[in-house]
Design an enzyme around this catalytic site. Structure first.
Site, PDB file in Angstrom:
ATOM      1  CG  ASP A  33       2.225 -26.587  42.001  1.00  0.00           C
ATOM      2  OD1 ASP A  33       2.717 -27.138  41.007  1.00  0.00           O
ATOM      3  OD2 ASP A  33       1.150 -26.962  42.693  1.00  0.00           O
ATOM      4  CD  GLU A  85       1.842  -1.197  28.284  1.00  0.00           C
ATOM      5  OE1 GLU A  85       1.897  -0.716  29.335  1.00  0.00           O
ATOM      6  OE2 GLU A  85       0.851  -1.665  27.748  1.00  0.00           O
ATOM      7  CB  CYS A 117      -2.798  -3.387  27.091  1.00  0.00           C
ATOM      8  SG  CYS A 117      -1.779  -3.887  28.224  1.00  0.00           S
ATOM      9  CB  THR A 160       1.545 -12.629  32.787  1.00  0.00           C
ATOM     10  OG1 THR A 160       1.859 -11.255  33.339  1.00  0.00           O
ATOM     11  CG2 THR A 160       0.810 -13.145  33.910  1.00  0.00           C
ATOM     12  CB  SER A 208      -5.336  -4.516  36.918  1.00  0.00           C
ATOM     13  OG  SER A 208      -4.755  -5.969  36.956  1.00  0.00           O
ATOM     14  CG  HIS A 242      -5.828  -6.752  26.918  1.00  0.00           C
ATOM     15  ND1 HIS A 242      -4.668  -7.023  26.171  1.00  0.00           N
ATOM     16  CD2 HIS A 242      -5.599  -6.407  28.143  1.00  0.00           C
ATOM     17  CE1 HIS A 242      -3.522  -6.798  27.001  1.00  0.00           C
ATOM     18  NE2 HIS A 242      -4.306  -6.485  28.412  1.00  0.00           N
ATOM     19  CE  LYS A 251     -10.061 -15.304  38.930  1.00  0.00           C
ATOM     20  NZ  LYS A 251      -9.199 -14.842  40.019  1.00  0.00           N
ATOM     21  CG  ASN A 287       0.082  -8.655  28.616  1.00  0.00           C
ATOM     22  OD1 ASN A 287      -0.450  -8.233  27.491  1.00  0.00           O
ATOM     23  ND2 ASN A 287      -0.350  -7.979  29.826  1.00  0.00           N
ATOM     24  CB  SER A 317      -3.723  -0.351  33.238  1.00  0.00           C
ATOM     25  OG  SER A 317      -3.881  -1.872  33.105  1.00  0.00           O
TER      26      SER A 317
HETATM   27  N1  CAA Z   1      -2.127 -25.171  41.258  1.00  0.00           N
HETATM   28  C1  CAA Z   1      -3.260 -24.452  40.718  1.00  0.00           C
HETATM   29  N2  CAA Z   1      -3.480 -23.300  40.882  1.00  0.00           N
HETATM   30  C2  CAA Z   1      -2.981 -22.527  41.767  1.00  0.00           C
HETATM   31  C3  CAA Z   1      -2.036 -22.819  42.395  1.00  0.00           C
HETATM   32  C4  CAA Z   1      -1.661 -24.280  42.412  1.00  0.00           C
HETATM   33  N3  CAA Z   1      -0.458 -24.794  42.913  1.00  0.00           N
HETATM   34  N4  CAA Z   1      -1.332 -21.797  43.203  1.00  0.00           N
HETATM   35  C5  CAA Z   1      -2.109 -20.836  42.712  1.00  0.00           C
HETATM   36  N5  CAA Z   1      -3.286 -21.128  42.061  1.00  0.00           N
HETATM   37  C6  CAA Z   1      -3.836 -20.087  41.411  1.00  0.00           C
HETATM   38  C7  CAA Z   1      -4.861 -19.423  42.322  1.00  0.00           C
HETATM   39  O1  CAA Z   1      -6.023 -20.208  42.969  1.00  0.00           O
HETATM   40  C8  CAA Z   1      -5.351 -18.305  41.459  1.00  0.00           C
HETATM   41  O2  CAA Z   1      -6.260 -18.739  40.856  1.00  0.00           O
HETATM   42  P1  CAA Z   1      -7.701 -17.764  41.106  1.00  0.00           P
HETATM   43  O3  CAA Z   1      -7.674 -16.381  40.885  1.00  0.00           O
HETATM   44  O4  CAA Z   1      -8.718 -18.551  40.158  1.00  0.00           O
HETATM   45  O5  CAA Z   1      -8.112 -18.203  42.442  1.00  0.00           O
HETATM   46  C9  CAA Z   1      -4.310 -18.059  40.586  1.00  0.00           C
HETATM   47  O6  CAA Z   1      -3.456 -19.205  40.429  1.00  0.00           O
HETATM   48  C10 CAA Z   1      -3.195 -17.149  40.798  1.00  0.00           C
HETATM   49  O7  CAA Z   1      -2.920 -16.966  42.158  1.00  0.00           O
HETATM   50  P2  CAA Z   1      -2.669 -15.723  42.991  1.00  0.00           P
HETATM   51  O8  CAA Z   1      -3.872 -14.757  42.603  1.00  0.00           O
HETATM   52  O9  CAA Z   1      -2.234 -16.302  44.356  1.00  0.00           O
HETATM   53  O10 CAA Z   1      -1.478 -15.329  42.419  1.00  0.00           O
HETATM   54  P3  CAA Z   1      -0.596 -14.040  42.722  1.00  0.00           P
HETATM   55  O11 CAA Z   1      -0.848 -13.300  43.786  1.00  0.00           O
HETATM   56  O12 CAA Z   1       0.895 -14.426  42.558  1.00  0.00           O
HETATM   57  O13 CAA Z   1      -0.788 -12.986  41.415  1.00  0.00           O
HETATM   58  C11 CAA Z   1      -1.021 -12.476  39.337  1.00  0.00           C
HETATM   59  C12 CAA Z   1      -0.104 -13.364  40.003  1.00  0.00           C
HETATM   60  C13 CAA Z   1      -2.750 -12.619  38.949  1.00  0.00           C
HETATM   61  C14 CAA Z   1      -0.324 -12.630  38.036  1.00  0.00           C
HETATM   62  C15 CAA Z   1      -0.742 -11.008  39.556  1.00  0.00           C
HETATM   63  O14 CAA Z   1       0.483 -10.632  39.687  1.00  0.00           O
HETATM   64  C16 CAA Z   1      -1.376  -9.857  38.878  1.00  0.00           C
HETATM   65  O15 CAA Z   1      -2.703  -9.710  38.993  1.00  0.00           O
HETATM   66  N6  CAA Z   1      -0.467  -9.389  37.715  1.00  0.00           N
HETATM   67  C17 CAA Z   1      -1.128  -8.570  37.111  1.00  0.00           C
HETATM   68  C18 CAA Z   1      -2.229  -8.415  36.504  1.00  0.00           C
HETATM   69  C19 CAA Z   1      -2.194  -7.641  35.098  1.00  0.00           C
HETATM   70  O16 CAA Z   1      -1.631  -8.237  34.316  1.00  0.00           O
HETATM   71  N7  CAA Z   1      -2.871  -6.545  35.069  1.00  0.00           N
HETATM   72  C20 CAA Z   1      -2.862  -5.569  34.181  1.00  0.00           C
HETATM   73  C21 CAA Z   1      -3.855  -5.969  33.338  1.00  0.00           C
HETATM   74  S1  CAA Z   1      -4.083  -5.177  31.715  1.00  0.00           S
HETATM   75  C22 CAA Z   1      -2.707  -5.299  31.129  1.00  0.00           C
HETATM   76  O17 CAA Z   1      -2.372  -6.153  30.357  1.00  0.00           O
HETATM   77  C23 CAA Z   1      -1.642  -4.008  31.545  1.00  0.00           C
HETATM   78  C24 CAA Z   1      -2.012  -3.027  30.668  1.00  0.00           C
HETATM   79  O18 CAA Z   1      -2.871  -2.190  30.218  1.00  0.00           O
HETATM   80  C25 CAA Z   1      -0.775  -2.550  30.305  1.00  0.00           C
END
Ligand code: CAA
Length: 367
Positions: A33, A85, A117, A160, A208, A242, A251, A287, A317
């Site tokens: 979706d 990175e 990052c 992302t 993370s 960031h 959040k 990102n 991270s």
């Molecule tokens: N309509 C509206 N919203 C929806 C939806 C829909 N149909 N379906 C899902 N959502 C919402 C969910 O409710 C959720 O929102 P909330 O968190 O507010 O509840 C959001 O969409 C994401 O849904 P999920 O958590 O189910 O998604 P997922 O399990 O597929 O995870 C992700 C996706 C959050 C991007 C996850 O893959 C993740 O955490 N990825 C990595 C995060 C990240 O980038 N970490 C590193 C951070 S720092 C960095 O940048 C790295 C560095 O230092 C190098």
């Protein structure tokens, strides 16, 4: 006693890659979706590199643009630090590839900084502290934050992804002054990492997020100190974070403001007025790791009155965090660097899902 000199960003250059895709296209391709990517994560478009275009091209062009608007000469650069990175070699610093393209050599300390990052911010702090230490002999530093973020196809992190570079010349505080005072917090954690020999990162998403929120709270507590949190936030025109994706920032802001005693309504207002607007360009780029915070800063500083105060929160991270303030200088109002952004956004081509699939097959990153 002599007054401590103030240093900051004298010139800025930005470069974004020539391709992008709307996250709705990715959602269709993955059978998800689209609201999950737009409303759920807060993303709009991901910037992508075509075949034969890489992080060195991004970093070089951002640096060229920053240098072209600076009143100094190439010989006035005494330090070149590149935060990334997306290393292209395990030994040779990315800066050596950039220096070769720019024709930059001589009495220069040149190196690469790696801390996920956070690397771009560490490079910037080192450049500032090099200036403040008095050993720079009047020379300026060229700092570049540049990355290409790609996850394995079908990875939940795919919406992302992004890419971009921001180059900053650290010298006179024409665009902004950087506070000497800074507030850091780190913990050894395994939340996001890319083992040697692997093309894509491994991520523990919930960990993370937890680390990011904890780091933000620790940094903001130090930054605020004994002051009233509401009064301290009121002094800031904007708070740049960031940006892995906008929902993660929201959040962390809600967690931090609540922990510091702001009510739900005060937190919502703080987010809407001082945080959400700082991410509008990031939403169109994705990102870009080390460059993500500095892209947000470049966008946010544009048009600011001299004296406006910004807070900047870095996260890498592993994990390391740092928070420090910037004060807009006389060059912020005219925002010359925004022509880079406007040109790159205008010239880039939006691709569809089928072209994205072909690009991913052809463009597997180097290990
Ligand atoms: N309509 C509206 N919203 C929806 C939806 C829909 N149909 N379906 C899902 N959502 C919402 C969910 O409710 C959720 O929102 P909330 O968190 O507010 O509840 C959001 O969409 C994401 O849904 P999920 O958590 O189910 O998604 P997922 O399990 O597929 O995870 C992700 C996706 C959050 C991007 C996850 O893959 C993740 O955490 N990825 C990595 C995060 C990240 O980038 N970490 C590193 C951070 S720092 C960095 O940048 C790295 C560095 O230092 C190098």
């Amino acid at each position: 006693m002599t007054k401590t000199q103030t240093f900051g960003i004298a010139s800025l250059g930005v470069h974004l890659p020539p391709l992008a895709m709307k996250v709705e296209e990715l959602a269709e391709l993955r059978g998800v979706d689209p609201n999950k990517f737009t409303r759920g994560l807060g993303c709009r478009e991901i910037a992508l590199c075509p075949e034969g275009f890489d992080v060195v091209d991004l970093a070089t062009e951002a640096a060229r643009r920053a240098l072209s608007r600076w009143d100094g000469k190439l010989e006035d650069i005494g330090l070149l630090a590149v935060g990334t990175e997306t290393a292209v070699d395990m030994s040779r610093p990315l800066g050596a590839f950039v220096a070769s393209n720019l024709g930059l050599s001589g009495n220069i300390r040149s190196y690469e900084v790696k801390h996920a990052c956070y690397g771009g911010s560490v490079a910037l702090r080192q450049a500032l502290e090099w200036k403040l230490s008095g050993v720079s002999k009047g020379k300026a530093a060229l700092v570049i934050a540049a990355d290409v973020s790609l996850y394995a196809p079908k990875d939940p992190g795919e919406p992302t992804q992004g890419a971009g570079a921001v180059a900053m010349i650290v010298d006179a505080p024409t665009i902004c002054a950087i506070d000497a005072d800074t507030f850091a917090y780190s913990e050894p954690q395994l939340d996001f990492w890319r083992p040697v020999g692997e093309a894509y990162p491994r991520v523990d998403g919930p960990l993370s997020l937890d680390c990011y929120m904890r780091g933000a709270e620790h940094c903001f507590r130090q930054f605020i100190g004994e002051r009233d949190a509401k009064a301290a936030f009121a002094e800031l025109s904007d708070i740049c974070f960031h940006v892995p994706f906008p929902k993660m920032v929201k959040k962390a802001l809600v967690h931090t403001a609540t922990a510091l005693g702001l009510s739900e309504a005060e937190t919502a207002t703080l987010y809407e007025q001082k945080v959400e607007p700082t991410m509008r360009l990031n939403q169109r780029v994705g990102n870009c790791y080390t460059a993500a915070l500095w892209l947000s800063v470049a966008h946010t500083l544009a048009g600011k009155d001299e004296g406006a105060r910004l807070a900047t929160f870095s996260y890498g991270s592993g994990f390391g965090t740092e928070l420090f303030g910037l004060t807009a200088g006389p060059g912020a109002k005219a925002a010359a660097w925004m022509t880079d952004v406007e040109t790159d956004l205008k010239d880039r081509r939006l691709i569809d899902g089928a072209e994205y699939e072909r690009l991913r097959e052809a463009n597997v990153p180097a290990h």
